[in-house]
Write a protein that holds these residues in place. Structure first.
Motif, short mmCIF file in Angstrom:
data_model
loop_
_atom_site.label_atom_id
_atom_site.label_comp_id
_atom_site.label_asym_id
_atom_site.label_seq_id
_atom_site.Cartn_x
_atom_site.Cartn_y
_atom_site.Cartn_z
N GLY A 104 -3.09 -14.79 55.17
CA GLY A 104 -2.00 -14.21 54.24
C GLY A 104 -0.79 -13.34 54.84
N LEU A 105 0.23 -13.40 54.31
CA LEU A 105 1.32 -12.53 54.80
C LEU A 105 1.03 -11.09 54.43
CD1 LEU A 105 4.39 -14.55 53.63
CD2 LEU A 105 3.82 -14.14 55.97
N ASP A 106 1.97 -9.99 54.95
CA ASP A 106 1.55 -8.66 54.88
C ASP A 106 2.16 -8.49 53.32
OD1 ASP A 106 0.35 -8.01 57.22
OD2 ASP A 106 2.36 -7.61 57.95
N GLU A 107 1.57 -7.67 52.41
CA GLU A 107 1.92 -7.56 51.05
C GLU A 107 2.93 -6.46 51.04
OE1 GLU A 107 -1.18 -7.42 48.14
OE2 GLU A 107 -2.50 -8.90 49.38
N ASP A 108 4.08 -6.40 51.42
CA ASP A 108 5.07 -5.60 51.45
C ASP A 108 6.56 -6.46 51.44
OD1 ASP A 108 5.91 -6.63 53.88
OD2 ASP A 108 5.07 -5.42 55.02
N VAL A 109 7.79 -5.73 51.28
CA VAL A 109 9.08 -6.28 50.94
C VAL A 109 9.38 -7.41 51.90
CG1 VAL A 109 11.46 -5.93 50.72
CG2 VAL A 109 9.98 -4.28 49.62
N PHE A 334 6.70 8.56 54.87
CA PHE A 334 7.18 7.91 53.82
C PHE A 334 8.29 7.07 54.14
CE2 PHE A 334 10.95 10.68 53.76
CZ PHE A 334 11.77 10.02 53.09
N ILE A 335 9.11 7.26 55.19
CA ILE A 335 10.29 6.50 55.68
C ILE A 335 9.53 4.95 56.20
CG2 ILE A 335 12.21 6.00 57.13
CD1 ILE A 335 12.39 8.91 57.36
N VAL A 336 8.42 5.14 56.85
CA VAL A 336 7.98 3.79 57.25
C VAL A 336 7.16 2.95 56.03
CG1 VAL A 336 5.97 3.01 58.77
CG2 VAL A 336 7.29 4.96 59.49
N LEU A 337 7.02 3.74 54.94
CA LEU A 337 6.11 3.09 53.79
C LEU A 337 7.10 2.65 52.66
CD1 LEU A 337 3.11 5.62 53.65
CD2 LEU A 337 3.21 3.38 54.77
N LEU A 338 8.26 2.63 52.91
CA LEU A 338 9.44 2.58 51.99
C LEU A 338 8.89 1.09 51.57
CD1 LEU A 338 12.61 4.09 52.96
CD2 LEU A 338 11.41 4.33 50.52
N LYS A 339 8.83 0.15 52.60
CA LYS A 339 8.51 -1.37 52.18
C LYS A 339 7.38 -1.75 51.18
CE LYS A 339 5.93 -1.92 56.44
NZ LYS A 339 5.74 -0.95 56.71
N ASP A 340 6.39 -0.89 51.48
CA ASP A 340 5.18 -0.86 50.55
C ASP A 340 5.52 -0.43 49.46
OD1 ASP A 340 3.14 -1.80 53.13
OD2 ASP A 340 4.13 -0.11 53.94
N THR A 341 5.96 0.85 49.22
CA THR A 341 6.35 1.33 48.04
C THR A 341 7.17 0.53 46.95
OG1 THR A 341 6.26 3.54 49.10
CG2 THR A 341 7.16 3.59 46.90
N LEU A 342 8.10 -0.19 47.69
CA LEU A 342 9.05 -0.75 46.85
C LEU A 342 8.37 -2.30 46.28
CD1 LEU A 342 12.54 -0.35 48.51
CD2 LEU A 342 11.68 0.40 46.27
N PHE A 343 7.46 -2.70 47.43
CA PHE A 343 6.74 -3.86 46.91
C PHE A 343 5.97 -3.51 45.72
CE2 PHE A 343 3.07 -6.56 47.23
CZ PHE A 343 3.41 -7.92 47.41
N ILE A 344 5.05 -2.53 45.75
CA ILE A 344 4.23 -2.27 44.47
C ILE A 344 4.90 -1.99 43.29
CG2 ILE A 344 2.31 -0.77 43.84
CD1 ILE A 344 1.58 -0.23 46.60
N GLY A 345 6.01 -1.30 43.36
CA GLY A 345 6.57 -0.65 42.22
C GLY A 345 7.78 -1.61 41.76
N VAL A 346 8.46 -2.63 42.54
CA VAL A 346 9.69 -3.30 42.03
C VAL A 346 9.35 -4.78 41.96
CG1 VAL A 346 12.03 -3.86 42.72
CG2 VAL A 346 11.10 -1.39 42.88
N VAL A 347 8.40 -5.46 43.15
CA VAL A 347 8.44 -6.68 43.08
C VAL A 347 7.75 -7.26 41.65
CG1 VAL A 347 7.43 -8.64 44.27
CG2 VAL A 347 8.47 -6.79 45.68
N PRO A 348 8.19 -8.11 41.14
CA PRO A 348 7.44 -8.90 40.13
C PRO A 348 6.04 -9.44 40.23
CG PRO A 348 9.81 -9.65 40.13
CD PRO A 348 9.42 -9.18 41.28
N ASP A 349 5.40 -9.38 39.47
CA ASP A 349 3.88 -9.98 39.73
C ASP A 349 3.96 -11.43 40.30
OD1 ASP A 349 2.68 -7.40 39.07
OD2 ASP A 349 2.36 -8.26 36.86
N ARG A 350 4.70 -12.12 39.48
CA ARG A 350 4.71 -13.72 40.27
C ARG A 350 4.84 -13.68 41.63
NH1 ARG A 350 5.34 -18.71 37.62
NH2 ARG A 350 5.31 -20.45 39.51
N ASN A 351 6.19 -12.86 41.87
CA ASN A 351 6.33 -12.74 43.65
C ASN A 351 5.01 -12.28 44.24
OD1 ASN A 351 8.49 -13.92 42.53
ND2 ASN A 351 9.90 -12.19 43.18
#
Length: 432
Positions: A104-109, A334-351
């Motif tokens: 699988g792909l990394d679960e980030d933005v 936290f700058i490095v983890l922005l891609k993970d934070t936005l993935f968890i908080g913003v990306v829809p469940d279907r995506n």
């Protein structure tokens, strides 16, 4: 020892009672006019990072990957040519060959953007789904990815201008004052760096007794320079470096699997093999899609990581307080983890499910047990330590202090000096 007029004396062990020698206050550090400063190097620290270290590290990593893939391909060919009865065949049987499955792909933005690009491109070419709906998901995923890149760059630039630059200036002033006084508070015993701060000309002018001419606050500040406590600075820089190296490894892994290991095809219609449920396996990518992934997901991420590695080290080394040094090292992540934070908080469940169920090709489909498989990742520990010591003993002197002059190779003169009691000392270190 009590403080008298803001200055401290030395312990005189030649008498039965403690006596004090009050040194004359040192004159203020002279302000240098612009005309007295030596010219600055044409390539500063950030240019060196952007145009030398970032592309250089990418090329070295790429060459290393190509070498490993070529070497392992040759080993596989030799074992197949020899056959099962030969020596190489027996060697191959001992390798515990594992058939790797797509992963699988990394679960980030970035992973969400890759999944959207491949899935929607495949669906559009194959005539599946609503055109506007597919384009909207693809556009929103890429906008989110661009937003992460923009936000990281914006925060980095603001941190560099408002935080790191001020910290570097302050610590240069602290150490400049220290050197000016320790070298006799005489302008003829010091020279100016391109940034206008004094440094001692020759160790013959250094006099440890001049430490008493510093005020109590100046002594505290000088001995809170991170380079005076290498036993805490080196581990913190190593942990920060390892944090960035881990993200660089994930970026490099995407490059190997999507650009090198995935076959190049002529149409996205053949890019995906549909599996059970929502699972889709990427079996090929066109040149255009690979170029888009390289320019939007991999190159910006690599450059940002390398630049953030340098800026984080610069800020940490310019923090004249060991408590703040620990806090700053945590805050940088936290700058490095922005891609993970936005993935968890913003990306829809279907995506999110689409990202989880989009599988990519492994490094190699048949993986033998060899030194690369078992030990290659540990090289990153050596790489991290190498960067830390290179930064401390070469880079920060070469690109921050001066490119030439007596300080290029010299070790700093923070010697074993008594501060307030015999048990509180300022260890030797390297200059900022």
């Amino acid at each position: 020892l009590p403080e008298v007029d803001g200055h401290f004396g030395f312990l005189d062990r030649g008498h039965t009672r403690l006596t004090r020698e009050i040194a004359d206050p040192a004159p203020p550090t002279p302000a240098a006019g612009p005309q007295t400063l030596p010219p600055k190097p044409w390539m500063g620290a950030q240019e060196y990072v952007l145009f030398v270290i970032a592309p250089g590290s990418a090329m070295v990593a790429f060459a290393f990957v190509i070498f490993l893939r070529h070497f392992e391909a040759r080993q596989t060919e030799r074992s197949e040519e020899t056959g099962e009865g030969g020596e190489a065949g027996r060697w191959n049987e001992d390798l515990e060959v594992v058939d790797r499955e797509p992963e699988g792909l990394d679960e980030d933005v970035y992973g969400a953007g890759i999944a959207a690009l491949v899935r929607d491109s495949y669906s559009l070419v194959d005539g599946k789904g609503d055109l506007a709906l597919r384009l909207s998901r693809l556009g929103s995923s890429f906008l989110l990815m661009f937003f992460v890149v923009f936000l990281q760059i914006f925060v980095i630039k603001q941190m560099q201008a408002l935080v790191a630059a001020r910290a570097v200036t302050e610590i240069r002033q602290i150490y400049g004052r220290f050197e000016f006084v320790m070298y006799g508070a005489d302008v003829t015993h010091n020279y100016l760096t391109p940034n206008g701060f004094p440094r001692g000309l020759d160790k013959q002018f250094f006099d440890a007794s001049n430490f008493a001419r510093l005020t109590g606050d100046e002594k505290d500040l000088a001995c809170n320079i991170p380079f005076s406590q290498m036993q805490i600075l080196v581990p913190i820089l190593f942990i920060w470096t390892l944090t960035i190296v881990a993200d660089l490894r994930r970026c490099g892994d995407l490059f190997v699997r999507l650009i090198l290991a995935t076959p190049t095809i002529t149409s996205m219609k053949d890019a995906v093999v549909e599996g059970d449920g929502e699972c889709e396996i990427i079996v090929g990518l066109t040149k255009e899609v690979k170029a888009m992934l390289l320019s939007t997901c991999m190159i910006p991420r690599w450059v940002i990581d390398v630049y953030l590695l340098w800026l984080g080290c610069r800020w940490l080394c310019a923090t004249p307080n060991f408590g703040d040094l620990l806090l700053n090292s945590v805050a940088l992540e936290f700058i490095v983890l922005l891609k993970d934070t936005l993935f968890i908080g913003v990306v829809p469940d279907r995506n999110k499910r689409a990202t989880q169920n989009t599988l990519i090709q492994p490094w190699q489909k048949r993986e033998p047990a060899n030194y690369r498989v078992f030990l290659s990742a540990f090289v990153l520990v050596l790489v991290s330590f190498s960067w830390v010591f290179y930064y401390i003993y070469r880079f920060q002197v070469r690109c921050i202090d001066t490119m030439s002059g007596p300080s290029y190779e010299r070790v700093a003169v923070l010697q074993q000096l008594v501060l307030y009691t015999e048990t509180k000392k300022c260890p030797s270190s390297r200059a900022t």
